[in-house]
Design a protein around this motif. Structure first.
Motif, PDB file in Angstrom:
ATOM      1  N   MET A 250       0.611  -0.860   0.038  1.00 52.48           N
ATOM      2  CA  MET A 250      -0.226   0.227   0.140  1.00 52.48           C
ATOM      3  C   MET A 250       0.718   1.117  -0.352  1.00 52.48           C
ATOM      4  SD  MET A 250      -3.350  -0.695  -0.209  1.00 52.48           S
ATOM      5  CE  MET A 250      -4.007   1.113  -0.373  1.00 52.48           C
ATOM      6  N   ASP A 251       1.829   1.028   0.796  1.00 50.32           N
ATOM      7  CA  ASP A 251       2.814   2.400   0.670  1.00 50.32           C
ATOM      8  C   ASP A 251       3.186   2.664  -0.871  1.00 50.32           C
ATOM      9  OD1 ASP A 251       2.456   2.433   3.318  1.00 50.32           O
ATOM     10  OD2 ASP A 251       4.693   1.038   3.587  1.00 50.32           O
TER      11      ASP A 251
ATOM     12  N   TRP B 251       0.260   4.388  -2.831  1.00 50.20           N
ATOM     13  CA  TRP B 251       0.661   6.067  -2.330  1.00 50.20           C
ATOM     14  C   TRP B 251       1.294   6.861  -2.869  1.00 50.20           C
ATOM     15  CZ3 TRP B 251      -4.063   7.748  -1.088  1.00 50.20           C
ATOM     16  CH2 TRP B 251      -4.927   7.652   0.095  1.00 50.20           C
TER      17      TRP B 251
ATOM     18  N   LEU C 137       0.086   7.291  -6.244  1.00 57.15           N
ATOM     19  CA  LEU C 137      -0.992   8.248  -6.515  1.00 57.15           C
ATOM     20  C   LEU C 137      -0.344   9.551  -6.326  1.00 57.15           C
ATOM     21  CD1 LEU C 137      -4.068   6.458  -4.736  1.00 57.15           C
ATOM     22  CD2 LEU C 137      -4.166   6.955  -7.031  1.00 57.15           C
ATOM     23  N   ILE C 138       0.672   9.578  -5.517  1.00 57.23           N
ATOM     24  CA  ILE C 138       1.066  11.604  -5.692  1.00 57.23           C
ATOM     25  C   ILE C 138       2.368  11.737  -6.663  1.00 57.23           C
ATOM     26  CG2 ILE C 138       2.753  12.609  -3.706  1.00 57.23           C
ATOM     27  CD1 ILE C 138       1.911  11.137  -1.349  1.00 57.23           C
TER      28      ILE C 138
END
Length: 257
Positions: free
Chosen positions: A1-2, A5, A8-9
């Motif tokens: 998940m890290d 993210w 996504l950034i």
């Protein structure tokens, strides 16, 4: 998940930087930024962190080879603009890219011969791309231009990077340079400013692909022997250095803007 993210950034930030660079300095610089390993570089780093250095080094050789397929995308898009709009260019360009990547998937690839072949092919593509013969139409982009770029690019990057984990090093490497940013950038330039702006984007992209090739040459050569941090730091530094020289090559295009 890290890592999700992070994607996504970083992806929206990258595509926003490309769009703003293109608006500030013209389509040639926008294409030059889009041709950098903004997608494939992070993917390579994620593979090294998740799958190990040997896996990522093998993928890097294949990403390097796929740089030639990106050059093919640029040439095919430019050829299609004489008979159609940005949709025809996108279809032709992506078709050539994926066909070339599929062909590369069956060829034996080694680092130095691949780098030499890709460099020669990129020189040929740069020579064959048409030179804009006039300025482009200066039309103001609609309000949804930038958000649309961010949504499209981020969605496709997530799809590719998450799927790459099950493809193995060869196909992960070959598909990582899929010209997502390039296609979004050239299609929007084509739609908003016309054919001449699209050609400027494509010429800027091919110019940046030489730094792309250097980046993956370093990653493929050093990663099995050095740590991840040092390898990617050196690769990025050399790519930036090559970019500094290649930027001079598009000054003439900026003047056309």
């Amino acid at each position: 998940m890290d890592l999700v993210w992070i994607k996504l950034i970083l992806t929206p930030l990258a595509i926003t930087a490309i769009a703003l660079a293109g608006r500030r300095w013209g389509p040639a610089v926008g294409g030059w930024v889009a041709g950098l390993p903004l997608t494939s570089g992070p993917v390579s780093l994620f593979l090294a962190l998740e799958q190990g250095r040997t896996f990522a080094a093998t993928a890097a050789v294949n990403s390097l080879a796929s740089g030639a397929a990106v050059g093919g995308f640029c040439l095919a898009y430019a050829a299609a603009t004489s008979r159609g709009g940005w949709i025809a260019g996108t279809v032709c360009g992506l078709s050539v890219f994926f066909c070339a990547a599929a062909l590369l998937g069956f060829l034996p690839l080694s680092l130095l011969p691949t780098f030499a072949a890709v460099t020669i092919l990129l020189v040929g593509v740069r020579f064959l791309l048409p030179v804009p013969d006039r300025g482009f139409d200066d039309m103001k982009a609609p309000w949804w231009d930038l958000p649309s770029r961010v949504v499209v690019a981020t969605g496709i990057v997530l799809l590719l990077t998450e799927g790459a984990q099950i493809l193995g090093p060869r196909w992960s490497g070959l598909l990582a340079p899929t010209p997502l940013f390039v296609n979004v950038t050239v299609a929007f330039a084509h739609r908003n400013h016309g054919v001449q702006a699209a050609i400027l984007v494509l010429r800027g992209t091919v110019t940046a692909l030489f730094a792309f090739a250097v980046f993956f040459l370093v990653v493929g050569g050093l990663l099995p022997r050095f740590g991840i941090g040092w390898t990617y730091a050196i690769a990025a530094a050399l790519a930036v250095t090559v970019n500094g020289f290649s930027l001079r090559g598009i000054h003439g295009n900026i003047e056309v803007d």
